[in-house]
Scaffold this motif. Structure first.
Motif, PDB file in Angstrom:
ATOM      1  N   UNK B 128       0.761  -1.206  -0.083  1.00 40.29           N
ATOM      2  CA  UNK B 128      -0.020  -0.114  -0.210  1.00 40.29           C
ATOM      3  C   UNK B 128       0.742   1.354   0.041  1.00 40.29           C
ATOM      4  N   UNK B 129       2.016   1.313  -0.234  1.00 37.17           N
ATOM      5  CA  UNK B 129       2.916   2.440  -0.292  1.00 37.17           C
ATOM      6  C   UNK B 129       2.684   3.066  -1.674  1.00 37.17           C
ATOM      7  N   UNK B 130       2.984   4.040  -1.786  1.00 40.06           N
ATOM      8  CA  UNK B 130       2.570   4.954  -3.356  1.00 40.06           C
ATOM      9  C   UNK B 130       3.735   4.506  -4.109  1.00 40.06           C
ATOM     10  N   UNK B 131       3.460   4.240  -5.229  1.00 41.61           N
ATOM     11  CA  UNK B 131       4.520   3.934  -6.135  1.00 41.61           C
ATOM     12  C   UNK B 131       5.727   4.923  -6.384  1.00 41.61           C
ATOM     13  N   UNK B 132       5.536   6.160  -6.455  1.00 43.25           N
ATOM     14  CA  UNK B 132       6.460   7.161  -6.750  1.00 43.25           C
ATOM     15  C   UNK B 132       7.412   7.108  -5.329  1.00 43.25           C
ATOM     16  N   UNK B 133       6.695   6.994  -4.134  1.00 45.98           N
ATOM     17  CA  UNK B 133       7.426   7.109  -2.807  1.00 45.98           C
ATOM     18  C   UNK B 133       8.389   5.691  -2.946  1.00 45.98           C
ATOM     19  N   UNK B 379      14.829   3.087 -11.242  1.00 47.04           N
ATOM     20  CA  UNK B 379      13.970   2.610 -10.363  1.00 47.04           C
ATOM     21  C   UNK B 379      12.648   2.916 -10.858  1.00 47.04           C
ATOM     22  N   UNK B 380      12.886   3.897 -11.985  1.00 49.35           N
ATOM     23  CA  UNK B 380      11.486   4.282 -12.897  1.00 49.35           C
ATOM     24  C   UNK B 380      11.004   3.245 -13.615  1.00 49.35           C
ATOM     25  N   UNK B 381      11.992   2.358 -14.256  1.00 53.62           N
ATOM     26  CA  UNK B 381      11.609   1.281 -15.118  1.00 53.62           C
ATOM     27  C   UNK B 381      11.301  -0.147 -14.249  1.00 53.62           C
ATOM     28  N   UNK B 385       6.940   3.812 -13.601  1.00 51.64           N
ATOM     29  CA  UNK B 385       6.194   5.382 -13.681  1.00 51.64           C
ATOM     30  C   UNK B 385       7.161   6.273 -14.126  1.00 51.64           C
ATOM     31  N   UNK B 386       6.817   7.452 -14.070  1.00 49.83           N
ATOM     32  CA  UNK B 386       7.387   8.521 -15.035  1.00 49.83           C
ATOM     33  C   UNK B 386       8.742   9.129 -14.302  1.00 49.83           C
ATOM     34  N   UNK B 387       9.524   9.586 -14.902  1.00 50.29           N
ATOM     35  CA  UNK B 387      10.898  10.239 -14.004  1.00 50.29           C
ATOM     36  C   UNK B 387      10.149  11.521 -13.341  1.00 50.29           C
ATOM     37  N   UNK B 388       9.381  12.100 -13.759  1.00 49.66           N
ATOM     38  CA  UNK B 388       8.977  13.509 -13.181  1.00 49.66           C
ATOM     39  C   UNK B 388       8.325  13.076 -11.818  1.00 49.66           C
ATOM     40  N   UNK B 389       7.522  11.982 -11.798  1.00 52.76           N
ATOM     41  CA  UNK B 389       6.888  11.510 -10.670  1.00 52.76           C
ATOM     42  C   UNK B 389       8.064  11.327  -9.724  1.00 52.76           C
ATOM     43  N   UNK B 390       8.834  10.391  -9.952  1.00 51.86           N
ATOM     44  CA  UNK B 390       9.843   9.748  -9.021  1.00 51.86           C
ATOM     45  C   UNK B 390      10.968  11.327  -8.556  1.00 51.86           C
ATOM     46  N   UNK B 391      11.069  11.919  -9.435  1.00 52.70           N
ATOM     47  CA  UNK B 391      11.832  13.216  -9.040  1.00 52.70           C
ATOM     48  C   UNK B 391      11.059  14.113  -8.052  1.00 52.70           C
TER      49      UNK B 391
END
Lengths: 159, 424
Positions: B128-133, B379-381, B385-391
């Motif tokens: 249940x953690x957010x993917x971007x986190x 990590x994004x691959x 998810x997109x690079x923007x969201x991880x950043x």
């Protein structure tokens, strides 16, 4: 992601690279063990390990082209597809080819110069060690050519 | 004329040339237009890799790969989860903890993102953690790899300047711990805010069991460190001892490594080393041209003309390095810039060991910032998810990293106190 290879040459290089690495490991182990367990320390271990390392790198440099193991910045490159991408990929490979061709040509006079000296501990003619540079240029060129050919083939294929 | 060297290099880099060949080709073009002989190309390539300390690089790469094939990643993660899992955000904390332990085995950040991320990101998503986190924690914490010893960039920094590898390794311990704890605190605070889950406290015997499983990995770090500090062996020898140790543990203790797998792992590590060393060789050529053209002096003079104030100068250098680190791969940037900037740092009285630490920290922070943060890409691959969201999700972690960087930059003791206890 792996590119096309050269069949038999791949195998030979892979074995040579693995073997150089193994010898390097064994030689350094001998160096450690000798220092603590033997009454004498061989003086040639560091030199031999270094030469194995240089050969491992030189022979592996071409295989690394095949494996696309060289780090590059793809942010800009990935924005392109089709024809532009084909030209970009090809010019990268041609650039590598030109650089390595000159390195190959100029490694020959270098061999002549260093052939006048032997290595300090093992008394090996240094030309034998420096010819790893000739080999490195040659193998990187060969594998770049193979990738270039594959690139052209892919481009000419009807979609 | 000298501007040609940099313009060609940056152009090729941008076009997507491998960094190694971008360095080689720009040097080649420069030589063509100068009166330098072309024979220096093979000569400097050879001289660049004919260094005994560099042999530690394939050693540590191979030891890390062997440990990975022995299933060490899962054991480390299980252990961290056993001790941290019952706290809120436990999996996130375990992710950071695993990176700290893993950093003591591998010397690079990418290996860390890939191996821990492939296990942790899916597991965190499932809980249940957010993917971007999840992706941001994984990417940022993996920068601990090159800070906590053993560290490939530190070996390179030592090769460039003749500093002791052991000293540099030990200098990384406190900054590594500080960063690790800082990232854990950030993870905890965010987890409490977003009500991320915690798991039940594990019974003591399970904790003890998971500790025993991870014990062998921790031992490897200790053997390397104490072997080097105690003068039992040189860093190169330590890397080979680590290889033998990893083989023994993998074959006899964990029993997941099979003899038939070893040649393939050796070959893989050798090819990785080869691509790195071609980079080192061509960077040596590039650096030689810079020296001949007296570029380091030029940059140093200009910087020192601008200001002689140590605090301001270090601040400017940090800005420059973060910018460079955001675009360039760590080892390449280190090879080109460390010798150039070290002169400036020494001039204003910064210790070379501390400066190496500042430099490496700056450059690894760049691994998690756009546009060219390799750890972000990996990590994004994995997380899709997109690079923007991880950043964006990584911003709080980035701030903590910058805070630790400031501590390292302005408090010399952070990096110098521990080496001072063992050396001098």
């Amino acid at each position: 992601m792996k590119g096309p290879g050269l069949g038999f040459l791949d195998k030979i290089l892979e074995w040579a690279v693995t073997l150089s690495f193994m010898v390097m490991i064994i030689v350094v182990m001998i160096q450690i063990i000798a220092r603590y367990a033997l009454p004498w320390s061989p003086h040639w271990t560091e030199e031999l390990a270094r030469f194995c390392f240089i050969y491992m790198v030189s022979l592996g440099a071409g295989l690394a082209i095949k494996d696309r193991a060289y780090v590059n910045v793809t942010t800009f490159l990935n924005k392109f597809t089709g024809k532009t991408r084909f030209y970009l990929d090809s010019s990268i490979l041609i650039g590598i080819l030109v650089l390595m061709l000159f390195m190959l040509i100029y490694s020959i006079p270098l061999l002549k110069i260093v052939s006048l000296q032997n290595s300090a501990a093992l008394q090996i003619n240094m030309a034998l060690i420096y010819c790893s540079m000739t080999g490195m240029s040659l193998f990187v060129m060969l594998y770049s050519l193979v990738q270039l050919k594959a690139n052209f083939k892919k481009f000419n294929q009807p979609l | 004329m000298t501007i040609l060297l940099f313009v060609v290099f940056l152009l090729l880099l941008l076009l997507g040339f491998p960094i190694a060949f971008a360095l080689g080709l720009s040097s080649f073009v420069f030589i063509l237009f100068s009166d330098l002989p072309l024979i220096v190309i093979p000569q400097k390539m050879y001289a660049g890799i004919d260094v005994f300390v560099l042999l530690a690089i394939p050693g540590f790469i191979l030891a890390g790969n062997l440990m990975n094939a022995s299933g060490i990643t899962n054991r480390i993660i299980n252990f961290c989860n056993a001790i941290l899992g019952h706290i809120r955000g436990g999996l996130g904390l375990a992710n950071v903890g695993a990176s700290m332990l893993f950093g003591g085995i591998s010397g690079t950040a990418i290996a860390d993102t890939a191996s821990i991320g492939s296990v942790m990101i899916p597991a965190m998503k499932k809980e249940g953690y957010d993917t971007d986190f999840s992706c941001a924690v994984t990417a940022t914490s993996s920068t601990l790899g090159p800070i906590i010893p053993p560290s490939l960039p530190m070996i390179i920094a030592a090769t460039l300047t003749g500093l002791s590898v052991g000293k540099l390794f030990i200098a990384g311990i406190i900054p590594g711990l500080l960063l690790g704890v800082g990232l854990m605190l950030t993870t905890y605070v965010i987890s409490v805010k977003r009500k991320y889950p915690k798991s039940k406290r594990m019974p003591f015997w399970l904790m003890a069991k998971s500790f025993y499983q991870a014990f062998w990995a921790i031992m490897m770090t200790l053997i390397i460190l104490f072997g080097i500090i105690g003068g039992v062996f040189t860093p190169t020898e330590a890397s080979i001892v680590a290889v033998i140790y990893a083989m023994v543990i993998g074959l006899l203790v964990y029993r997941e490594l099979k003899l038939v797998m070893i040649p393939k792992i050796i070959l893989q590590s050798a090819k990785m080393t080869a691509s790195l060393m071609v980079l080192v060789g061509f960077a040596n050529l590039f650096a030689w041209i810079m020296t001949v053209e007296e570029i380091p002096q030029l940059i140093a003079e200009n910087l020192l003309d601008f200001t002689q104030n140590k605090f301001l100068l270090l601040f400017l250098i940090n800005l420059l390095l973060i910018f460079v680190g955001a675009f360039m791969e760590t080892i390449a940037a280190l090879l080109i810039l460390f010798p150039v900037l070290l002169g400036v740092a020494l001039h204003v009285g910064v210790d070379p060991v501390q400066f190496a630490m500042i430099m490496v920290m700056n450059l690894v922070i760049g691994l998690t910032t756009p546009p060219v943060g390799v750890c972000l890409f990996v990590a994004s691959s994995i997380g899709q998810i997109s690079l923007e969201r991880i950043s964006k999700a990584g911003l709080p972690f980035l701030l903590i990293s910058l805070l630790v960087l400031l501590l390292v930059t302005y408090i010399p003791e952070v990096s110098l106190w521990l080496p001072g206890l063992f050396y001098d």
